[in-house]
Design a protein around this motif. Structure first.
Motif, PDB file in Angstrom:
ATOM      1  N   ALA A   1       0.822  -1.214   0.000  1.00 40.88           N
ATOM      2  CA  ALA A   1       0.000   0.000   0.000  1.00 40.88           C
ATOM      3  C   ALA A   1       0.852   1.257   0.000  1.00 40.88           C
ATOM      4  O   ALA A   1       0.553   2.220  -0.717  1.00 40.88           O
ATOM      5  N   ALA A   2       1.912   1.282   0.788  1.00 40.70           N
ATOM      6  CA  ALA A   2       2.750   2.474   0.872  1.00 40.70           C
ATOM      7  C   ALA A   2       3.403   2.790  -0.472  1.00 40.70           C
ATOM      8  O   ALA A   2       3.479   3.958  -0.882  1.00 40.70           O
ATOM      9  N   HIS A   3       3.869   1.763  -1.156  1.00 40.82           N
ATOM     10  CA  HIS A   3       4.478   1.987  -2.477  1.00 40.82           C
ATOM     11  C   HIS A   3       3.459   2.534  -3.468  1.00 40.82           C
ATOM     12  O   HIS A   3       3.767   3.445  -4.258  1.00 40.82           O
ATOM     13  N   VAL A   4       2.248   1.997  -3.449  1.00 35.15           N
ATOM     14  CA  VAL A   4       1.228   2.454  -4.384  1.00 35.15           C
ATOM     15  C   VAL A   4       0.759   3.867  -4.031  1.00 35.15           C
ATOM     16  O   VAL A   4       0.480   4.683  -4.924  1.00 35.15           O
ATOM     17  N   ILE A   5       0.673   4.171  -2.744  1.00 37.43           N
ATOM     18  CA  ILE A   5       0.311   5.531  -2.335  1.00 37.43           C
ATOM     19  C   ILE A   5       1.349   6.534  -2.831  1.00 37.43           C
ATOM     20  O   ILE A   5       1.016   7.629  -3.299  1.00 37.43           O
ATOM     21  N   SER A   6       2.608   6.154  -2.760  1.00 41.85           N
ATOM     22  CA  SER A   6       3.667   7.066  -3.188  1.00 41.85           C
ATOM     23  C   SER A   6       3.796   7.132  -4.702  1.00 41.85           C
ATOM     24  O   SER A   6       4.317   8.105  -5.249  1.00 41.85           O
ATOM     25  N   ASN A   7       3.296   6.107  -5.404  1.00 42.68           N
ATOM     26  CA  ASN A   7       3.442   6.052  -6.859  1.00 42.68           C
ATOM     27  C   ASN A   7       2.269   5.288  -7.458  1.00 42.68           C
ATOM     28  O   ASN A   7       2.308   4.064  -7.596  1.00 42.68           O
ATOM     29  N   ALA A   8       1.224   6.014  -7.823  1.00 43.56           N
ATOM     30  CA  ALA A   8      -0.001   5.386  -8.326  1.00 43.56           C
ATOM     31  C   ALA A   8       0.224   4.632  -9.623  1.00 43.56           C
ATOM     32  O   ALA A   8      -0.537   3.717  -9.959  1.00 43.56           O
ATOM     33  N   SER A   9       1.274   4.976 -10.357  1.00 40.86           N
ATOM     34  CA  SER A   9       1.519   4.328 -11.642  1.00 40.86           C
ATOM     35  C   SER A   9       1.961   2.879 -11.495  1.00 40.86           C
ATOM     36  O   SER A   9       2.056   2.160 -12.491  1.00 40.86           O
ATOM     37  N   LEU A  10       2.212   2.432 -10.269  1.00 35.56           N
ATOM     38  CA  LEU A  10       2.551   1.031 -10.053  1.00 35.56           C
ATOM     39  C   LEU A  10       1.379   0.108 -10.371  1.00 35.56           C
ATOM     40  O   LEU A  10       1.578  -1.080 -10.645  1.00 35.56           O
ATOM     41  N   LEU A  11       0.167   0.639 -10.322  1.00 35.43           N
ATOM     42  CA  LEU A  11      -1.020  -0.169 -10.598  1.00 35.43           C
ATOM     43  C   LEU A  11      -1.460  -0.013 -12.040  1.00 35.43           C
ATOM     44  O   LEU A  11      -1.337   1.060 -12.644  1.00 35.43           O
ATOM     45  N   ALA A  12      -2.006  -1.083 -12.596  1.00 33.03           N
ATOM     46  CA  ALA A  12      -2.582  -1.051 -13.931  1.00 33.03           C
ATOM     47  C   ALA A  12      -3.861  -0.212 -13.923  1.00 33.03           C
ATOM     48  O   ALA A  12      -4.384   0.134 -12.854  1.00 33.03           O
ATOM     49  N   PRO A  13      -4.403   0.136 -15.062  1.00 37.80           N
ATOM     50  CA  PRO A  13      -5.680   0.855 -15.109  1.00 37.80           C
ATOM     51  C   PRO A  13      -6.787   0.090 -14.390  1.00 37.80           C
ATOM     52  O   PRO A  13      -6.757  -1.137 -14.293  1.00 37.80           O
ATOM     53  N   ARG A  14      -7.778   0.835 -13.937  1.00 39.05           N
ATOM     54  CA  ARG A  14      -8.850   0.249 -13.130  1.00 39.05           C
ATOM     55  C   ARG A  14      -9.545  -0.908 -13.852  1.00 39.05           C
ATOM     56  O   ARG A  14      -9.841  -1.943 -13.250  1.00 39.05           O
ATOM     57  N   GLU A  15      -9.804  -0.754 -15.130  1.00 38.86           N
ATOM     58  CA  GLU A  15     -10.503  -1.798 -15.873  1.00 38.86           C
ATOM     59  C   GLU A  15      -9.713  -3.113 -15.840  1.00 38.86           C
ATOM     60  O   GLU A  15     -10.298  -4.207 -15.719  1.00 38.86           O
TER      61      GLU A  15
END
Length: 535
Positions: free
Chosen positions: A385-399
Motif C-alpha cells: 500500500a505504501a508503495h502504491v500511495i507514493s506512486n499510483a503508476s505502479l497499478l494497472a488501469p482500473r478496468e
C-alpha cells in the motif's frame, strides 16, 4: 479547515524554490509544484501500526514531509488485544471481544512483524496481555506515538473531488465529544472486523426466552462478544454455537464449570472434552427446549452463547456514502464499495478500492484477510500500500484491475471457496502465497530490489505443519519447564529453532507412548488368551 502543517511545509518549499539557482543541472530537477501529501490511518491495532510503521520508515525518506495521522478511538494501541474488562450490557457494544482467559491459538513467533520478535521469556502460547505489550513495544520502538491521536473517533469520511483528484473530508470526535474536520489525500482503513457481532435469529427464540422457569434462572441468548468470566455459568446448562476460536474456547472453559455443555456446530468439530456434548446446528426453539437439526433437543438449557462471528461494517464510510451495505450481494453495482457483511468489494488484492469515484490509490484497507497471522500479513499489505500511495503508476488501469479481481474470484469459486460467502478468508498456505505475491509484484515493477528471496521466511511456512507443537507446549507447562525451554531465546532464528525442536520433542514422546501402549495392549491380549487356555 486549513492543515497548518501542510501549509507551512508548502510555504517553505515555495520560498526555497524562489531562492534556488536559475541555471545549471540542479534547477532541472526541481519540482516547483511539489507539495507534501497526507495520509489518515484509522485504527491502532496490528494493521494500523503496520501501516504507520511502514510509512514512517519508508526508504529514501519519501514520506518525511507528509502529514501522517493515525486516529484511534480507544485509550491506547493494540486493537482487540486492549482489554475491556467490564463491557456494557447488550445492545451496547463492548470495545473488544477479548475475555480474560484468552490465549493465542498460534505460537507467538509466527505472529510478529518480521524482524521484531516478542520479548524474551514470552510463553509460546501467550495470554492476551503479552500480545498487548508487544503492540506497545512496537509503537515505542519505531517512534510511532507522536503520529497517533488516541481517544479520537473518525465519525464520517467522504470524498470531495473528482475521479482524478480530490481529498477525503474526515469528521473526528474526541473523548469530550468535540468535533473537528480534516482533509487528507489518502485514507487507510485499519479498523479491524471484530466489532459488529453477527447475531442469528432462530424461530421460536422469543417464546423460549419469555418462558423462563418460575423461580429459576432467567434464560438468555448472548453473543460471545459479551463473554468474559466462565464462572458466571457455573451450574448452568449452556448451548455454545459455533466452532470458531471463541466457540471452542468457551466450550473448553465451561466444560468443567457448567452443569452441562452442548456444542452446536455446522459440521464435525474437534472434541473439546468428554464433558461437552457435540450437537448439530440449532433448528428452532420451543417454549421449553432447544431443537437441533437432527431432531434431538435440550430441554434444560439456561444460556445460549453465540460464537457466530462478526459482520463486516464500516459506519464512518457508510455515513459518507463510500460503502453501501447490501446483505447477500454477489456482484458490483454502481460506484460505491459494497459490503454484503461478509465480503467487501471491489478491492484490488484485498487492499485498494476499485470504486471509480476517486483515484485507485486514494482508499486502502489493511487487515481484511482472515485465518492469518495478522502482523506479518498486515506488514506485507502495508508495504504494498505504501508503495502504491507514493506512486499510483505502479497499478494497472482500473478496468484491468477489475478483470484481475474477477479472475481471482472465479479461481476461488472453482475450488469451492466463494468469496462472496467466505469473505476475505485465506485457507491453507494461501496467505503466505498472497504475501509473497504482493512483494514479488513490487519487485517486478522495480519498486523494490529483487533479491531472489520470498518475502515469507521459510520457518514461518514450516511452523504451520508443526502438528505436535501446541501439545508439546502444554506438556512443557505441565512439567513446569517453561523457563528451561525459553532460556536464551531472543532472536527470530532462536525462536524458529525452539518451535522446531519442541515439535520434534513432542512427536518423539507421543510415538514412544503409542509404542508403549501398543506393547501393553498386545501383552494384555496374549495374557487373556493364555489364561483362557487357548495356547
Amino acid at each position: 479547515m486549513i492543515n497548518i502543517r501542510q501549509f507551512v511545509l508548502s510555504l517553505s518549499t515555495y520560498v526555497l524554490l524562489r531562492q534556488w539557482p536559475s541555471e545549471g543541472n540542479l534547477h532541472q530537477h526541481v519540482d516547483q509544484h511539489y507539495t507534501p501529501g497526507s495520509v489518515a490511518i484509522v485504527g491502532a491495532g496490528s494493521a494500523g501500526l503496520a501501516m504507520l510503521k511502514t510509512l514512517v520508515g519508508f526508504p529514501d525518506d519519501t514520506f518525511t514531509d507528509w502529514d501522517i495521522v493515525l486516529y484511534e478511538r480507544r485509550k491506547d494501541v493494540g486493537g482487540i488485544w486492549l482489554p475491556d474488562a467490564h463491557p456494557p450490557p447488550p445492545p451496547d457494544l463492548p470495545e473488544t471481544p477479548l475475555y480474560p482467559l484468552l490465549r493465542t491459538n498460534t505460537p507467538v513467533p509466527t505472529m510478529t512483524y518480521p524482524g521484531f520478535p516478542f520479548r524474551p521469556g514470552t510463553p509460546l502460547y501467550a495470554k492476551h496481555d503479552y500480545v498487548e505489550q508487544y503492540h506497545q513495544d512496537v509503537a515505542l520502538h519505531f517512534n510511532l506515538l507522536p503520529y497517533i491521536e488516541r481517544n479520537h473517533t473518525v465519525v464520517s469520511a467522504f470524498w470531495s473531488g473528482t475521479p482524478a483528484a480530490g481529498q477525503w473530508d474526515l469528521t473526528i470526535q474526541d473523548s469530550a465529544g468535540h468535533e473537528t474536520r480534516r482533509s487528507f489525500d489518502h485514507l487507510v482503513v485499519a479498523s479491524g472486523h471484530n466489532h459488529y457481532p453477527h447475531i442469528p435469529i432462530f424461530s421460536g427464540q422469543e417464546e423460549w426466552l419469555r418462558n423462563s422457569p418460575l423461580g429459576g434462572r432467567r434464560r438468555e441468548i448472548l453473543h460471545s462478544m459479551w463473554y468474559r468470566e466462565p464462572e458466571r455459568y457455573a451450574n448452568r446448562t449452556v448451548v455454545i454455537v459455533g466452532a470458531g476460536a471463541s466457540g471452542l474456547d468457551a466450550a473448553r472453559q465451561l466444560g468443567s464449570i457448567a452443569a452441562k455443555v452442548y456444542h452446536s456446530v455446522h459440521k464435525t468439530s474437534e472434541i473439546v472434552s468428554d464433558t461437552v456434548e457435540v450437537k448439530p446446528e440449532i433448528s428452532y426453539f420451543t417454549s421449553e427446549a432447544v431443537v437441533f437439526s437432527d431432531g434431538s433437543l435440550a430441554s434444560d438449557v439456561d444460556s445460549v452463547v453465540l460464537g457466530t462471528g462478526y459482520e463486516l461494517r464500516f459506519p464512518f464510510l457508510q455515513l459518507g456514502g463510500v460503502v453501501d451495505v447490501k446483505p447477500g450481494a454477489d456482484r458490483v453495482e454502481g460506484d460505491s464499495l459494497i459490503t454484503n457483511l461478509r465480503y467487501l468489494f471491489p478491492l484490488h488484492q484485498h487492499i485498494f478500492s476499485l470504486s471509480s469515484s476517486y483515484p485507485t490509490n486514494a482508499l486502502a484497507f489493511i487487515g481484511l484477510p482472515e485465518l492469518v497471522q495478522n502482523c506479518p500479513s498486515d506488514n506485507a499489505q502495508s508495504i504494498f500500500a505504501a508503495h502504491v500511495i507514493s506512486n499510483a503508476s505502479l497499478l494497472a488501469p482500473r478496468e484491468e484491475l477489475m478483470q484481475q479481481l474477477k479472475d481471482s474470484e472465479d479461481a476461488r469459486r472453482s475450488k469451492g471457496d466463494d468469496p462472496y460467502y467466505a469473505g476475505h478468508t485465506m485457507l491453507g498456505n494461501s496467505n503466505f502465497d498472497y504475501q509473497d505475491s504482493l512483494i514479488k509484484y513490487l519487485k517486478g515493477q522495480g519498486a523494490l530490489p529483487d533479491d531472489g528471496k520470498n518475502f515469507v521466511e521459510g520457518w514461518r511456512r514450516d511452523a504451520r505443519w508443526y502438528k505436535f507443537l501446541k501439545r508439546g507446549w502444554m506438556r512443557v507447562e505441565e512439567l513446569g519447564q517453561e523457563r528451561q525451554w525459553l532460556r536464551g531465546v531472543e532472536t527470530e532464528e532462536e525462536w524458529a529453532d525452539l518451535i522446531k525442536r519442541l515439535d520434534k520433542w513432542q512427536e518423539e514422546w507421543e510415538t514412544s507412548m503409542a509404542s508403549f501402549s501398543l506393547m501393553i495392549n498386545l501383552y494384555s491380549s496374549f495374557q487373556t488368551i493364555y489364561l483362557r487356555g487357548q495356547l
